[in-house]
Design an enzyme around this catalytic site. Structure first.
Site, mmCIF file in Angstrom:
data_model
loop_
_atom_site.group_PDB
_atom_site.id
_atom_site.type_symbol
_atom_site.label_atom_id
_atom_site.label_comp_id
_atom_site.label_asym_id
_atom_site.label_seq_id
_atom_site.Cartn_x
_atom_site.Cartn_y
_atom_site.Cartn_z
ATOM 1 N N ASP A 263 -4.816 -1.406 -3.405
ATOM 2 C CA ASP A 263 -3.681 -2.322 -3.441
ATOM 3 C C ASP A 263 -3.996 -3.480 -2.486
ATOM 4 O O ASP A 263 -4.976 -3.448 -1.731
ATOM 5 C CB ASP A 263 -2.356 -1.620 -3.084
ATOM 6 C CG ASP A 263 -1.152 -2.418 -3.640
ATOM 7 O OD1 ASP A 263 -1.332 -3.603 -3.984
ATOM 8 O OD2 ASP A 263 -0.048 -1.854 -3.726
HETATM 9 C C1 BGC Z 1 1.693 -4.539 -4.897
HETATM 10 C C2 BGC Z 1 1.029 -4.175 -6.200
HETATM 11 C C3 BGC Z 1 0.562 -5.419 -6.903
HETATM 12 C C4 BGC Z 1 -0.371 -6.176 -5.990
HETATM 13 C C5 BGC Z 1 -0.980 -7.412 -6.614
HETATM 14 C C6 BGC Z 1 0.850 -5.491 -4.060
HETATM 15 O O1 BGC Z 1 1.537 -5.968 -2.965
HETATM 16 O O2 BGC Z 1 1.962 -3.375 -4.166
HETATM 17 O O3 BGC Z 1 1.909 -3.445 -6.989
HETATM 18 O O4 BGC Z 1 -0.066 -5.066 -8.101
HETATM 19 O O5 BGC Z 1 0.346 -6.562 -4.831
HETATM 20 O O6 BGC Z 1 -0.062 -8.384 -6.819
#
Ligand code: BGC
Length: 738
Positions: A263
């Site tokens: 993530d």
């Molecule tokens: C979130 C994810 C997301 C990623 C990219 C993160 O902060 O937890 O769910 O896919 O950002 O945008």
């Protein structure tokens, strides 16, 4: 490209190039011609890293992505194309209902269609991967990300995860209308303690396995090409560097062979968790856990070469990750056509086309849940004077927190729809109050500002609503959370609607008690006070581009509600987590026997939620008979058929979701009071009757036993069939090994 050719190309890559494939940067650096500034600079990467990176996050648009791809490939020593990734959560430009609302439809087939619609629009606009579906099981309404989930139930989540993956990916990933799907957040992210986003997760291995893991696994079995790690710890170790979770459970047990992406910044955050010593250590641990792509930590490009020189990691580990990324690019057909699907003309044709808008409207319609309908105030009788009041009456921001791809100006508001569709009524409209109280600021949400009003203007809004309410037969109050009050990093300890909206409701009630509340929200809310004051409550979540049309058609009875709650609405915050599939305690409280002292109950409230999982009314009444079985003993390999007769006893046609629940009466470990094992949505004309049957198989009865094996156990099982998880009528059968 044939595998052998891909292997040849792979063998030609330098170590640096292979490491490059493991790094993802944001689109901004490419859009600004690799200007290394702001947060990217802090990652410690340089221009060369940017031009060796394997994928880009957050850039969209056919023209832009084509330009970036062209320039990037020219600079890359082996001209390897970039992967463009983005969060396409509930639609792209045609925005449909948020995932929680999709769960309420109990129609995974519809979610599949929506996912392929989103893929069609997004692929034409230059994207290859979506970070969806979010398969996290959720039991805590304080957690803002419940809006991105399909709810509290393991079975419901599993069927949706599968449908969404299949919807995005279609039959062939190289097809120009498909996207690769990414199941997230592995694992247990939805169980953040106290509902506070990113917080510690404390789950027993059995709970993790039986409740939290199956939906991810279902998405993986459906062929998801990517999995994203979660921010939280599992058993004290951040998931992103948790070797047991990633290598043993995800790769070995679940057989996942696709790309594992961290993530956002999560590899670097393992230092702050207090587990990795420094950035190099974080990179080493993530690599050893088998994380293929570092999303925005920068620790891979910054440290992997050195770690290799110092022999702290093996080349093989880097190569397995880089190989998986190249394999994904190949599956998407990018080596043959780095501009797969991108086409300004097609984008223009597809985006917000009639077919997509109709689908978004159907999804919204099917997702609405009728929570109350006293005196059958809904549907609104023709000829009535109807006042629409509240901040959502003419508000376009009803697309949910991930709607940045959409354009709110494409959204149809309630007022716009009502003006068109309610010619047989006398309608009038007013805002009544701002969406948020004056003192409430959406801190941290850059680029977002609500219109500000003076005290005087606010009071004027209220009095205007009061005087119009006096003249009206019915007042429809469109209330709820601001769309930025749910989503990532929006945990709330108090989950009521904003207090200024409550004030509007209270003042209107004094004047006109015929109140219908249309509720907008991304999470279950504490709506006790609304329940007391409103005659009807229609839950519409964040319904998307076509929300206004769907709401008005429902209010006037052109459509009837058929949604069911995918997550319990707690009585109050103190009851959280509250979910229907809890275990029995040794001291069960029997409703009505409140004087029993030493039982599992509260002194001040009931145990049951305000509205339970699976609950939802419609405009007609259904009678469901007692469940019957075709036999009372099941031997392994056999099936039992459980059925009920369902009759529409009302005067309108309607749809009902018939739900099958099973309870394992005595097992080596305590089993949930009941668990959803199947559902069917049927539509019946007035007085029509239909038999609904479910085939129960031994596979449905499996769980993680005391010996750690996932299997069923002999013994007695109870079967419930009804139209909500509160159904108590049951019958029984016995499972025998031989
Ligand atoms: C979130 C994810 C997301 C990623 C990219 C993160 O902060 O937890 O769910 O896919 O950002 O945008």
């Amino acid at each position: 490209m044939e595998n052998s050719k891909l292997q040849e190309l792979f063998n030609e890559l330098s170590i640096e190039e292979k490491i490059g494939q493991l790094f993802q940067a944001t689109g901004a650096v490419y859009e600004e011609e690799a200007v290394i500034s702001g947060p990217v600079k802090e990652l410690g990467i340089n221009e060369r890293d940017i031009y060796l990176a394997g994928s880009v996050l957050g850039t969209m648009g056919a023209k832009k992505t084509k330009q970036i791809q062209k320039k990037y490939m020219e600079k890359h020593p082996h001209h390897i194309p970039l992967l463009f990734m983005l969060d396409i959560i509930n639609g792209y430009k045609t925005v449909y209902q948020i995932p929680l609302g999709q769960g309420a439809a109990f129609e995974p087939e519809l979610a599949r269609k929506c996912a392929s619609m989103a893929a069609r629009e997004a692929a034409a606009d230059g994207l290859h991967v979506t970070f969806s579906p979010m398969a996290d099981l959720v039991r805590d309404a304080r957690w803002g990300r419940v809006m991105e989930a399909t709810g509290e139930d393991v079975y419901l989540n599993s069927v949706y995860a599968r449908a969404m993956v299949e919807g995005y990916q279609g039959e062939d990933l190289s097809d120009k209308e498909t996207l690769a799907a990414c199941v997230k957040h592995f694992a247990g992210y939805g169980a953040a303690e106290a509902g506070r986003d990113y917080n510690t997760v404390e789950l027993s291995e059995r709970t993790l396995r039986d409740f939290y893991l199956p939906a991810y696994e279902s998405g993986i079995q459906a062929g998801a090409e990517l999995v994203m790690t979660s921010f939280n710890t599992i058993d004290g170790i951040p998931a992103t560097i948790n070797k047991k979770l990633m290598r043993d459970v995800l790769r070995k047990e679940m057989g996942f062979d696709g790309v594992l992406i961290s993530d956002f910044g999560a590899i670097g955050e393992t230092i702050i968790h207090g587990v990795s010593e420094d950035r190099a250590d974080a990179a080493r641990r993530a690599l050893e856990a088998g994380v293929d792509i570092d999303m925005m930590s920068g620790v891979y490009p910054q440290t992997l070469c050195q770690l290799l020189d110092e022999k702290k990691i093996e080349l093989e580990r880097i190569e397995e990750c880089a190989w998986r990324v190249l394999k994904l690019k190949n599956k998407l057909g990018l080596f043959e056509n780095p501009y797969k699907g991108v086409d300004e003309g097609v984008a223009e044709e597809q985006i917000l086309c009639q077919e997509h808008k109709e689908l978004a409207e159907t999804m919204a319609t099917k997702s609405f849940v009728l929570l109350e309908n006293k005196n059958n105030i809904l549907p609104l009788s023709k000829g009535k004077k109807v006042l629409f009041a509240g901040p959502y009456v003419n508000r376009q921001e009803m697309l949910g927190a991930w709607s940045f791809t959409g354009d709110i100006s494409d959204t149809i508001t309630i007022q716009q729809a009502a003006e068109k569709k309610m010619k047989n009524y006398e309608v009038c409209f007013c805002q009544g109050c701002p969406i948020l109280p004056k003192e409430m600021k959406l801190d941290g949400f850059v680029n977002y500002k609500e219109e500000e009003f003076t005290e005087k203007e606010i009071e004027k809004m209220l009095t205007e609503a009061e005087s119009k309410a006096e003249q009206a037969d019915v007042v429809v109050l469109a209330l709820g959370e601001h769309f930025l009050q749910s989503g990532e990093a929006t945990s709330r300890a108090m989950i009521e609607i904003p207090e200024n909206q409550m004030k509007l409701l209270e003042r209107i009630e004094k004047i006109n008690p015929n109140i219908v509340v249309v509720l907008f929200n991304g999470r279950p809310l504490d709506i006790r006070k609304i329940k007391q004051r409103a005659k009807a409550i229609l839950e519409v979540w964040m319904p998307g581009t076509m929300g206004g049309n769907a709401i008005v058609d429902m209010l006037v009875g052109n459509n009837a509600p058929s949604g069911k709650l995918p997550m319990s609405f707690p009585y109050c915050v103190g009851q959280i987590p509250v979910h229907y599939d809890e275990l029995n305690t040794g001291r069960v409280h029997v409703p009505g026997r409140d004087k029993d002292r030493y039982v599992s109950k509260y002194l001040d409230i009931e145990n049951k939620p305000l509205y339970a999982f699976g609950y939802g009314l419609t405009y007609t009444d259904f009678h469901i008979s007692e469940p019957v079985l075709n036999k009372n003993t099941m031997r392994k390999g056999e099936k039992i058929v459980a059925s009920v007769k369902v009759k529409n006893c009302g005067e309108r046609s309607g749809a009902e979701t018939i739900q099958l629940y099973i309870h394992d009466v005595a097992a080596s470990v305590a089993r949930p009071k009941k668990q959803l094992k199947g559902f069917q949505k049927i539509e019946l004309q007035p007085q029509e009757e239909q038999e609904v049957s479910f085939a129960i198989s031994e596979e449905m009865l499996r769980f993680t036993r005391e010996d750690g094996v996932f299997a069923s156990e002999e013994g007695e099982f109870e079967v419930f069939i009804g139209n909500s998880s509160e159904e108590e009528r049951k019958t029984k059968f016995v499972l025998k090994d031989a």
